[in-house]
Every structure is written in structure tokens, then in C-alpha cells.
Design a protein around this motif. Structure first.
Motif, PDB file in Angstrom:
ATOM      1  N   ARG A  71       0.828  -1.214   0.000  1.00 35.26           N
ATOM      2  CA  ARG A  71       0.000   0.000   0.000  1.00 35.26           C
ATOM      3  C   ARG A  71       0.858   1.259   0.000  1.00 35.26           C
ATOM      4  O   ARG A  71       0.469   2.280  -0.571  1.00 35.26           O
ATOM      5  CB  ARG A  71      -0.921  -0.003   1.214  1.00 35.26           C
ATOM      6  CG  ARG A  71      -0.198   0.075   2.546  1.00 35.26           C
ATOM      7  CD  ARG A  71      -1.093   0.042   3.760  1.00 35.26           C
ATOM      8  NE  ARG A  71      -1.683  -1.268   3.979  1.00 35.26           N
ATOM      9  CZ  ARG A  71      -2.154  -1.665   5.162  1.00 35.26           C
ATOM     10  NH1 ARG A  71      -2.100  -0.848   6.219  1.00 35.26           N
ATOM     11  NH2 ARG A  71      -2.673  -2.860   5.307  1.00 35.26           N
ATOM     12  N   HIS A  72       2.035   1.184   0.611  1.00 37.57           N
ATOM     13  CA  HIS A  72       2.896   2.366   0.710  1.00 37.57           C
ATOM     14  C   HIS A  72       3.471   2.764  -0.648  1.00 37.57           C
ATOM     15  O   HIS A  72       3.626   3.953  -0.938  1.00 37.57           O
ATOM     16  CB  HIS A  72       4.021   2.101   1.712  1.00 37.57           C
ATOM     17  CG  HIS A  72       3.531   1.806   3.089  1.00 37.57           C
ATOM     18  ND1 HIS A  72       3.099   2.791   3.946  1.00 37.57           N
ATOM     19  CD2 HIS A  72       3.372   0.629   3.740  1.00 37.57           C
ATOM     20  CE1 HIS A  72       2.710   2.233   5.082  1.00 37.57           C
ATOM     21  NE2 HIS A  72       2.861   0.931   4.979  1.00 37.57           N
ATOM     22  N   ARG A  73       3.773   1.790  -1.479  1.00 37.66           N
ATOM     23  CA  ARG A  73       4.289   2.104  -2.809  1.00 37.66           C
ATOM     24  C   ARG A  73       3.151   2.434  -3.776  1.00 37.66           C
ATOM     25  O   ARG A  73       3.266   3.329  -4.604  1.00 37.66           O
ATOM     26  CB  ARG A  73       5.109   0.923  -3.336  1.00 37.66           C
ATOM     27  CG  ARG A  73       6.323   0.572  -2.492  1.00 37.66           C
ATOM     28  CD  ARG A  73       7.446   1.577  -2.645  1.00 37.66           C
ATOM     29  NE  ARG A  73       8.117   1.429  -3.904  1.00 37.66           N
ATOM     30  CZ  ARG A  73       9.259   0.747  -4.077  1.00 37.66           C
ATOM     31  NH1 ARG A  73       9.826   0.156  -3.051  1.00 37.66           N
ATOM     32  NH2 ARG A  73       9.832   0.691  -5.254  1.00 37.66           N
ATOM     33  N   GLN A  80      -3.548   2.483  -3.619  1.00 44.58           N
ATOM     34  CA  GLN A  80      -3.342   1.826  -2.320  1.00 44.58           C
ATOM     35  C   GLN A  80      -4.527   0.974  -1.888  1.00 44.58           C
ATOM     36  O   GLN A  80      -4.392   0.107  -1.024  1.00 44.58           O
ATOM     37  CB  GLN A  80      -3.014   2.857  -1.235  1.00 44.58           C
ATOM     38  CG  GLN A  80      -4.131   3.831  -0.913  1.00 44.58           C
ATOM     39  CD  GLN A  80      -4.091   5.081  -1.776  1.00 44.58           C
ATOM     40  OE1 GLN A  80      -3.551   5.067  -2.877  1.00 44.58           O
ATOM     41  NE2 GLN A  80      -4.653   6.173  -1.268  1.00 44.58           N
ATOM     42  N   ASP A  81      -5.697   1.196  -2.486  1.00 42.22           N
ATOM     43  CA  ASP A  81      -6.870   0.391  -2.141  1.00 42.22           C
ATOM     44  C   ASP A  81      -7.024  -0.827  -3.051  1.00 42.22           C
ATOM     45  O   ASP A  81      -8.036  -1.530  -2.995  1.00 42.22           O
ATOM     46  CB  ASP A  81      -8.135   1.252  -2.216  1.00 42.22           C
ATOM     47  CG  ASP A  81      -8.347   1.880  -3.590  1.00 42.22           C
ATOM     48  OD1 ASP A  81      -7.378   1.911  -4.388  1.00 42.22           O
ATOM     49  OD2 ASP A  81      -9.467   2.343  -3.874  1.00 42.22           O
ATOM     50  N   GLU A 131       1.700  -5.685   8.764  1.00 38.07           N
ATOM     51  CA  GLU A 131       0.339  -5.610   8.236  1.00 38.07           C
ATOM     52  C   GLU A 131       0.335  -5.300   6.739  1.00 38.07           C
ATOM     53  O   GLU A 131      -0.413  -5.898   5.958  1.00 38.07           O
ATOM     54  CB  GLU A 131      -0.441  -4.537   8.995  1.00 38.07           C
ATOM     55  CG  GLU A 131      -1.899  -4.403   8.560  1.00 38.07           C
ATOM     56  CD  GLU A 131      -2.629  -3.280   9.297  1.00 38.07           C
ATOM     57  OE1 GLU A 131      -3.763  -2.976   8.904  1.00 38.07           O
ATOM     58  OE2 GLU A 131      -2.058  -2.711  10.245  1.00 38.07           O
ATOM     59  N   ALA A 132       1.187  -4.366   6.327  1.00 31.30           N
ATOM     60  CA  ALA A 132       1.238  -3.994   4.913  1.00 31.30           C
ATOM     61  C   ALA A 132       1.756  -5.148   4.058  1.00 31.30           C
ATOM     62  O   ALA A 132       1.215  -5.445   2.980  1.00 31.30           O
ATOM     63  CB  ALA A 132       2.126  -2.765   4.732  1.00 31.30           C
ATOM     64  N   PHE A 133       2.799  -5.817   4.522  1.00 26.59           N
ATOM     65  CA  PHE A 133       3.325  -6.951   3.767  1.00 26.59           C
ATOM     66  C   PHE A 133       2.328  -8.113   3.736  1.00 26.59           C
ATOM     67  O   PHE A 133       2.198  -8.796   2.725  1.00 26.59           O
ATOM     68  CB  PHE A 133       4.655  -7.413   4.369  1.00 26.59           C
ATOM     69  CG  PHE A 133       5.812  -6.491   4.091  1.00 26.59           C
ATOM     70  CD1 PHE A 133       6.133  -6.116   2.796  1.00 26.59           C
ATOM     71  CD2 PHE A 133       6.596  -5.996   5.123  1.00 26.59           C
ATOM     72  CE1 PHE A 133       7.212  -5.276   2.525  1.00 26.59           C
ATOM     73  CE2 PHE A 133       7.670  -5.156   4.880  1.00 26.59           C
ATOM     74  CZ  PHE A 133       7.982  -4.795   3.573  1.00 26.59           C
ATOM     75  N   GLN A 136      -0.238  -7.664   1.039  1.00 21.34           N
ATOM     76  CA  GLN A 136       0.321  -7.982  -0.270  1.00 21.34           C
ATOM     77  C   GLN A 136       0.475  -9.488  -0.459  1.00 21.34           C
ATOM     78  O   GLN A 136       0.081 -10.047  -1.496  1.00 21.34           O
ATOM     79  CB  GLN A 136       1.686  -7.307  -0.436  1.00 21.34           C
ATOM     80  CG  GLN A 136       2.372  -7.661  -1.752  1.00 21.34           C
ATOM     81  CD  GLN A 136       3.762  -7.058  -1.891  1.00 21.34           C
ATOM     82  OE1 GLN A 136       4.386  -6.698  -0.887  1.00 21.34           O
ATOM     83  NE2 GLN A 136       4.245  -6.951  -3.108  1.00 21.34           N
ATOM     84  N   ILE A 137       1.045 -10.152   0.528  1.00 17.64           N
ATOM     85  CA  ILE A 137       1.360 -11.573   0.393  1.00 17.64           C
ATOM     86  C   ILE A 137       0.100 -12.427   0.309  1.00 17.64           C
ATOM     87  O   ILE A 137       0.070 -13.447  -0.388  1.00 17.64           O
ATOM     88  CB  ILE A 137       2.300 -12.016   1.533  1.00 17.64           C
ATOM     89  CG1 ILE A 137       3.668 -11.331   1.358  1.00 17.64           C
ATOM     90  CG2 ILE A 137       2.477 -13.529   1.560  1.00 17.64           C
ATOM     91  CD1 ILE A 137       4.614 -11.503   2.544  1.00 17.64           C
ATOM     92  N   ARG A 138      -0.971 -12.014   0.972  1.00 20.92           N
ATOM     93  CA  ARG A 138      -2.237 -12.745   0.833  1.00 20.92           C
ATOM     94  C   ARG A 138      -2.701 -12.766  -0.621  1.00 20.92           C
ATOM     95  O   ARG A 138      -3.173 -13.787  -1.122  1.00 20.92           O
ATOM     96  CB  ARG A 138      -3.314 -12.130   1.726  1.00 20.92           C
ATOM     97  CG  ARG A 138      -3.192 -12.507   3.189  1.00 20.92           C
ATOM     98  CD  ARG A 138      -4.453 -12.145   3.961  1.00 20.92           C
ATOM     99  NE  ARG A 138      -4.727 -10.700   3.960  1.00 20.92           N
ATOM    100  CZ  ARG A 138      -4.273  -9.854   4.870  1.00 20.92           C
ATOM    101  NH1 ARG A 138      -3.494 -10.295   5.863  1.00 20.92           N
ATOM    102  NH2 ARG A 138      -4.567  -8.567   4.812  1.00 20.92           N
ATOM    103  N   GLY A 139      -2.581 -11.630  -1.296  1.00 21.59           N
ATOM    104  CA  GLY A 139      -2.952 -11.582  -2.704  1.00 21.59           C
ATOM    105  C   GLY A 139      -2.071 -12.476  -3.557  1.00 21.59           C
ATOM    106  O   GLY A 139      -2.560 -13.192  -4.440  1.00 21.59           O
ATOM    107  N   LEU A 140      -0.766 -12.438  -3.294  1.00 23.40           N
ATOM    108  CA  LEU A 140       0.165 -13.273  -4.055  1.00 23.40           C
ATOM    109  C   LEU A 140      -0.132 -14.750  -3.855  1.00 23.40           C
ATOM    110  O   LEU A 140      -0.162 -15.531  -4.809  1.00 23.40           O
ATOM    111  CB  LEU A 140       1.606 -12.958  -3.630  1.00 23.40           C
ATOM    112  CG  LEU A 140       2.128 -11.569  -4.020  1.00 23.40           C
ATOM    113  CD1 LEU A 140       3.443 -11.270  -3.317  1.00 23.40           C
ATOM    114  CD2 LEU A 140       2.308 -11.458  -5.547  1.00 23.40           C
ATOM    115  N   LYS A 141      -0.385 -15.141  -2.609  1.00 21.47           N
ATOM    116  CA  LYS A 141      -0.683 -16.547  -2.330  1.00 21.47           C
ATOM    117  C   LYS A 141      -1.967 -16.980  -3.019  1.00 21.47           C
ATOM    118  O   LYS A 141      -2.013 -18.050  -3.653  1.00 21.47           O
ATOM    119  CB  LYS A 141      -0.785 -16.759  -0.821  1.00 21.47           C
ATOM    120  CG  LYS A 141      -1.060 -18.211  -0.445  1.00 21.47           C
ATOM    121  CD  LYS A 141      -1.235 -18.375   1.045  1.00 21.47           C
ATOM    122  CE  LYS A 141      -1.519 -19.836   1.395  1.00 21.47           C
ATOM    123  NZ  LYS A 141      -1.760 -20.027   2.839  1.00 21.47           N
TER     124      LYS A 141
END
Length: 340
Positions: A71-73, A80-81, A131-133, A136-141
Motif C-alpha cells: 500500500r505504501h508504494r 493503495q486500495d 500488516e502492509a506486507f 500484499q502476500i495474501r494476494g500473491l498466495k
């Protein structure tokens, strides 16, 4: 957690990771300042082509187009949403290419730094980083990534936060650091200390190592320190394609396919188990690296002098030469890096 990397290492001995994302996407029309992650939705065919060409060149591991997917990038691009959906789509594209390869190709979910400084140097807390990572990782998985590939880190705490997020998401993880500041990371981590970053976490990394940085000689020097400190570890090295040079407003990399092939041989001799290319590494470079890996038999562990003779001079001091006083804490600025 299933561990696809160990399984493929048992079969092949040393694995070839892919090459540059950014460099090759710029060649496909990505504009400076544009977020590559948005192409997962607007130009998925180009991302699929990127992965396919790396698979065709012989990659055993392909990295999703999600380096700046926190979300930060993404907030820099008003996205970010959309963290979950953009990362899920990144993994789905890579998965679709890997699944039709006709051989095992591992899909690794690329997780880059947030671009923020953690407390006490900045405002981002460790818990907020986790929390931010994790988002992201949930989406990748869910998109099909088999491992969280945490990369280009400079702060040990940030790498650890990403590792914690991967564990919470139920994915095996690797992490790599960029040793680009007098042989150390920008925040002062020495290559020999890479193995301690995840100490105390409930799951150990599948592999650790270095990526990006300066040039091939420098990353090989870091590799010697990493494998010397823990010879039994699975160590990654993913170096830039030679040295970056400005030609007008464009960056060109000095590495030839022949140079990158010799970098592979030296990396094998230095104890690396996963070898790839970072910034500037094209499909042609990777094909030469594949051939070198397939035809090389591990030889004597090289010295720094051997590396310099074959690859070229170091651009930075080594970590031992720079010393803790110079490296500790590093610079107080955080650069926005882009893999490749």
C-alpha cells in the motif's frame, strides 16, 4: 508449509532465477514513473510475455510483477486500495505461464521494500510493516505464488517484518538484501550477518542472499561472505548485469552475455544455490547464464582477486574494509528502488 525450492534443488542442484523486470518492461513501453504493477490489469499480455521469455531462456524461478505492491508504494499511484487484487493478478499471470512450461517452474511472489523508514528513523512501526506486507502476500498466495520472495531490502527490521507476514500468510519465504553501500546494506547490514535477520521467527527462510547492489564483482564478493559464514545455507545471488552507465538520460548496463555466464560459474564455485540476474539482465543474458549453469562443474572457491581478474574491479569497498563504524546505520535517506 510446502517448500518447492528444496524439492527442485534436490533434483537440479542449482537453480536459475529470472532476470530484470523493470529493464525489460521499459523495453516493452513502460514509462518512467509508471507503476509496473498496474500493467497486471492494463497490459497483462506484456507481463505474460516477460515471464514466457524468461521461461524460454531457462529460468527455474520466475518472480511476479509485484515488487512495489505494498500500500505504501501503490499510494504513489493512487492505487493503495487495490493491493490485494493487483498482487493476486500478478501471481495469476505468472502462474499461467509456469503451468504450461512443460517442466517445474516455481512462481515466487516478489515483495520489495515499502519505501518507508521504520521507527526510530521513520514513522512506520514494525507492526504496521507486517500488516502492509501481509496484505500484499495474501494476494500473491491466492493468485498462485508458491513462495514469498522478499527482495532488495536494506533494513533488517523491514526484511524481518516481511518474513513475519509470509509466515502469517502460510507461505515459505526467502529474503535478499542489496549490499550497495561500501559492501553493506544502506542500513549497515554486513553480508556475513544476513543469516541472523530471521533469528527467532517461528519459521526459517528457504533461502537468503543478495540482489541488485552495484555490479557483478561486488555481489560475488558479498556472496563469499555469506557462504563463508554459513556454508550449509541455501544462498541466493541475483546480480546486476555489469555496471550501470548513463548515456544521455538513459541507463545502460555494461554486462555482456559472456560476462554474465562467467558470473554464473563464479557464483556456483562460491557456493550459491540460486543464481539469477537483476537490473539490466535481458532474456539473451539469461539464456547464456542457463548454458553456463548446465555445462559448468563446480571448481575451486574463488578469491576476490580471481573475481576481479575475470569479471572486473569492485566498485565499492568490501564489508570488512568499510568497517562497522562506517556501515552502521547507513544513510538516513531511503531511496525508492525498482527491481530491474
Amino acid at each position: 508449509m510446502t517448500n518447492p525450492i528444496d524439492a527442485l534443488l534436490a533434483e537440479k542442484g542449482v537453480l536459475l532465477a529470472d532476470g530484470a523486470t523493470g529493464t525489460n518492461l521499459f523495453g516493452m513501453g513502460l514509462e518512467a514513473g509508471e507503476a509496473p504493477e498496474l500493467w497486471n490489469e492494463t497490459a497483462p499480455e506484456k507481463i505474460a510475455t516477460l515471464h514466457q521469455k524468461f521461461v524460454d531462456a531457462g529460468a527455474d524461478i520466475i518472480l511476479t510483477n509485484s515488487f512495489g505492491g505494498t500500500r505504501h508504494r501503490l499510494k504513489l499511484h493512487h492505487a493503495q486500495d487495490r493491493v490485494y487484487e493487483l498482487n493476486k493478478r500478478a501471481a495469476e499471470i505468472a502462474r499461467s505461464v509456469a503451468d504450461k512450461a512443460g517442466r517445474k517452474v516455481i512462481v515466487a511472489g516478489s515483495v520489495g521494500p515499502t519505501g518507508e523508514l521504520l521507527v526510530p528513523l521513520g514513522a512506520l512501526t514494525y507492526e504496521e510493516a507486517v500488516e502492509a506486507f501481509a496484505e500484499q502476500i495474501r494476494g500473491l498466495k491466492d493468485g498462485g505464488a508458491e513462495v514469498a520472495w522478499i527482495e532488495t531490502m536494506s533494513a533488517p527490521d523491514e526484511a524481518r517484518a516481511a518474513a513475519q507476514a509470509a509466515i502469517e500468510a502460510g507461505l515459505p519465504y526467502t529474503y535478499t538484501v542489496s549490499f550497495d553501500t561500501a559492501g553493506r546494506s544502506m542500513m549497515g547490514l554486513a553480508p556475513k550477518d544476513i543469516h541472523g535477520v530471521s533469528e527467532g521467527l517461528s519459521e526459517t527462510p528457504v533461502a537468503v542472499g543478495a540482489n541488485c547492489g552495484v555490479g557483478a564483482s561486488d555481489i560475488l564478493a558479498s556472496l563469499l561472505d555469506m557462504t563463508g559464514a554459513k556454508p550449509e545455507a541455501t544462498v541466493i545471488v541475483k546480480g546486476n548485469c555489469g555496471i550501470p552507465e548513463f548515456r544521455g538520460t538513459e541507463i545502460h548496463y555494461s554486462g555482456t552475455p559472456e560476462l554474465m555466464a562467467d558470473y554464473v560459474r563464479l557464483a556456483v564455485d562460491s557456493g550459491a544455490k540460486i543464481i539469477g540476474g537483476c537490473c539490466g539482465t535481458s532474456f539473451a543474458h539469461l539464456a547464456a547464464m542457463r548454458e553456463a549453469l548446465d555445462t559448468h562443474h563446480k571448481a575451486t572457491r574463488p578469491t576476490i582477486e580471481t573475481i576481479v581478474d575475470r569479471i572486473g574491479p569492485l566498485r565499492n569497498k568490501t564489508a570488512d574494509e568499510s568497517g562497522a563504524a562506517e556501515g552502521e546505520g547507513g544513510s538516513r535517506r531511503e531511496r525508492r528502488r525498482s527491481r530491474g
